[in-house]
Write a protein that holds these residues in place. Structure first.
Motif, PDB file in Angstrom:
ATOM      1  N   ASN A 150       0.807  -1.215   0.000  1.00 55.05           N
ATOM      2  CA  ASN A 150       0.000   0.000   0.000  1.00 55.05           C
ATOM      3  C   ASN A 150       0.842   1.268   0.000  1.00 55.05           C
ATOM      4  N   HIS A 151       1.967   1.240   0.706  1.00 56.19           N
ATOM      5  CA  HIS A 151       2.807   2.439   0.805  1.00 56.19           C
ATOM      6  C   HIS A 151       3.499   2.753  -0.514  1.00 56.19           C
ATOM      7  N   PHE A 152       4.039   1.715  -1.163  1.00 59.13           N
ATOM      8  CA  PHE A 152       4.804   1.934  -2.397  1.00 59.13           C
ATOM      9  C   PHE A 152       3.980   1.714  -3.657  1.00 59.13           C
ATOM     10  N   LYS A 153       2.729   1.262  -3.492  1.00 57.58           N
ATOM     11  CA  LYS A 153       1.845   1.016  -4.634  1.00 57.58           C
ATOM     12  C   LYS A 153       2.478   0.038  -5.632  1.00 57.58           C
ATOM     13  N   ILE A 154       2.980  -1.062  -5.093  1.00 59.11           N
ATOM     14  CA  ILE A 154       3.616  -2.090  -5.916  1.00 59.11           C
ATOM     15  C   ILE A 154       3.015  -3.457  -5.569  1.00 59.11           C
ATOM     16  N   PRO A 155       3.014  -4.382  -6.524  1.00 60.65           N
ATOM     17  CA  PRO A 155       2.556  -5.736  -6.206  1.00 60.65           C
ATOM     18  C   PRO A 155       3.562  -6.446  -5.298  1.00 60.65           C
ATOM     19  N   VAL A 156       3.056  -7.385  -4.533  1.00 61.89           N
ATOM     20  CA  VAL A 156       3.864  -8.091  -3.530  1.00 61.89           C
ATOM     21  C   VAL A 156       3.611  -9.584  -3.656  1.00 61.89           C
ATOM     22  N   THR A 157       4.657 -10.376  -3.392  1.00 66.74           N
ATOM     23  CA  THR A 157       4.503 -11.832  -3.409  1.00 66.74           C
ATOM     24  C   THR A 157       5.143 -12.454  -2.177  1.00 66.74           C
ATOM     25  N   THR A 158       4.614 -13.602  -1.795  1.00 66.94           N
ATOM     26  CA  THR A 158       5.187 -14.396  -0.707  1.00 66.94           C
ATOM     27  C   THR A 158       4.872 -15.859  -0.984  1.00 66.94           C
ATOM     28  N   ASP A 159       5.598 -16.759  -0.346  1.00 62.34           N
ATOM     29  CA  ASP A 159       5.351 -18.180  -0.558  1.00 62.34           C
ATOM     30  C   ASP A 159       4.409 -18.742   0.493  1.00 62.34           C
ATOM     31  N   ILE A 160       3.736 -19.815   0.120  1.00 63.12           N
ATOM     32  CA  ILE A 160       2.849 -20.525   1.043  1.00 63.12           C
ATOM     33  C   ILE A 160       3.243 -21.992   1.038  1.00 63.12           C
ATOM     34  N   HIS A 161       2.912 -22.692   2.124  1.00 61.67           N
ATOM     35  CA  HIS A 161       3.376 -24.067   2.277  1.00 61.67           C
ATOM     36  C   HIS A 161       2.251 -25.057   2.592  1.00 61.67           C
ATOM     37  N   LYS A 162       1.129 -24.551   3.083  1.00 60.94           N
ATOM     38  CA  LYS A 162       0.002 -25.406   3.423  1.00 60.94           C
ATOM     39  C   LYS A 162      -1.266 -24.850   2.792  1.00 60.94           C
ATOM     40  N   ASP A 163      -2.234 -25.739   2.553  1.00 63.31           N
ATOM     41  CA  ASP A 163      -3.478 -25.332   1.898  1.00 63.31           C
ATOM     42  C   ASP A 163      -4.137 -24.155   2.609  1.00 63.31           C
ATOM     43  N   GLU A 164      -4.178 -24.220   3.935  1.00 62.54           N
ATOM     44  CA  GLU A 164      -4.899 -23.196   4.694  1.00 62.54           C
ATOM     45  C   GLU A 164      -4.203 -21.838   4.676  1.00 62.54           C
ATOM     46  N   GLU A 165      -2.957 -21.805   4.252  1.00 64.80           N
ATOM     47  CA  GLU A 165      -2.237 -20.533   4.188  1.00 64.80           C
ATOM     48  C   GLU A 165      -2.648 -19.707   2.978  1.00 64.80           C
ATOM     49  N   ALA A 166      -3.178 -20.349   1.948  1.00 68.35           N
ATOM     50  CA  ALA A 166      -3.440 -19.661   0.681  1.00 68.35           C
ATOM     51  C   ALA A 166      -4.402 -18.486   0.860  1.00 68.35           C
ATOM     52  N   ALA A 167      -5.560 -18.737   1.445  1.00 66.80           N
ATOM     53  CA  ALA A 167      -6.560 -17.679   1.594  1.00 66.80           C
ATOM     54  C   ALA A 167      -6.063 -16.571   2.511  1.00 66.80           C
ATOM     55  N   ALA A 168      -5.362 -16.950   3.579  1.00 68.40           N
ATOM     56  CA  ALA A 168      -4.864 -15.950   4.529  1.00 68.40           C
ATOM     57  C   ALA A 168      -3.829 -15.042   3.875  1.00 68.40           C
ATOM     58  N   ALA A 169      -2.884 -15.631   3.137  1.00 71.96           N
ATOM     59  CA  ALA A 169      -1.853 -14.834   2.485  1.00 71.96           C
ATOM     60  C   ALA A 169      -2.439 -13.991   1.359  1.00 71.96           C
ATOM     61  N   ALA A 170      -3.436 -14.527   0.669  1.00 71.83           N
ATOM     62  CA  ALA A 170      -4.025 -13.825  -0.470  1.00 71.83           C
ATOM     63  C   ALA A 170      -4.667 -12.503  -0.072  1.00 71.83           C
TER      64      ALA A 170
END
Length: 270
Positions: free
Chosen positions: A80-100
């Motif tokens: 939000n501060h830099f107005k740029i897209p961001v990515t991170t890795d996920i390792h478990k199914d339940e992490e997908a929605a939370a990280a998204a």
């Protein structure tokens, strides 16, 4: 988003870059600001990367993160501060929605690239899914991983090359294979830093060969990679994860300058 990254008006590659892991908000802001400014200057589409949690560690006492909620909050703040897209890795199914809820691109780690339920969970978020190629797979086999996401209703897929295992403690990048992936995927990335890892060291700490990052990046551009993945840190020697194969932050600008010139020359003389 994939079209915007891979087909930028400047004709440049896109860059995924940041520290290996969220160590602090201050560190993420320092790296994001520096890299974002460079990418604006060189007309390079930029995605900030940092893991909110490190799950694949060599030793039990290895650093894994500052806490999921705090780290994801930092990623949201960077976005939000830099107005740029961001990515991170996920390792478990339940992490997908939370990280998204906090990032634009979900990264699937190489060792988990065949994990069907994880790919389905990532696809269900509607976010771009970046699948890292397993060190144990052929490039052609990544079509099946990609299709799991597409057949789950999400066509926004990227593939990232990060080398194949050669013996016990080396990785080798097959640039012909990289080119093969570009034949069936709309956005292919070369991970210039993890491809230079020295895994499975007796100390339990992964080593690396960062002196070859420039060579790896140049080869990636020459082979037609749409994007480059480069982990970077102001002081890799004190980084809490993967310091041995990260690029020192002040070395990024001269590298980008060379890569932009190389990309331009190749486009001018196809």
């Amino acid at each position: 988003m994939i079209k915007k990254l891979a087909q930028s008006p400047s004709g440049n590659f896109f860059l995924i870059a940041g520290p290996c892991v969220v160590e602090s908000k201050d560190l993420c802001y320092e790296v994001a600001e520096r890299v974002n400014n460079l990418c604006i200057n060189y007309n390079i589409p930029y995605v900030f990367k940092a893991s909110y949690r490190k799950a694949n560690r060599s030793r039990l006492d290895s650093f894994t993160g500052i806490g999921d909620a705090e780290a994801l909050s930092v990623l949201s703040s960077v976005k939000n501060h830099f107005k740029i897209p961001v990515t991170t890795d996920i390792h478990k199914d339940e992490e997908a929605a939370a990280a998204a809820e906090h990032v634009d691109i979900l990264q699937i780690p190489a060792f988990l690239c065949r994990q069907t339920s994880l790919l389905e969970a990532a696809a269900a978020t509607g976010k771009v899914v970046n699948i890292k190629k397993g060190q144990f797979l052929s490039h052609g086999a990544m079509k099946h991983a990609m299709n799991k996401v597409i057949e789950s209703g999400n066509e926004h897929v990227m593939l990232t090359e990060r080398g194949n295992s050669f013996g016990y403690s080396d990785l080798v990048v097959d640039f012909v294979g990289l080119n093969e992936m570009t034949s069936f995927c709309n956005a292919v990335v070369l991970d210039c830093t993890h491809s230079l890892q020295k895994p499975n060291q007796n100390s339990g700490v992964t080593g690396g060969k960062p002196e070859y990052i420039e060579t790896m990046a140049k080869c990636g551009i020459a082979a037609g990679a749409d994007g480059l993945f480069i982990e970077t840190h102001p002081n890799p020697s004190v980084a809490l994860s993967d310091g041995a194969n990260m690029l020192q932050l002040d070395q990024l600008e001269p590298l980008l300058e060379k890569l932009v010139k190389l990309r331009s020359a190749l486009r001018s003389n196809p």
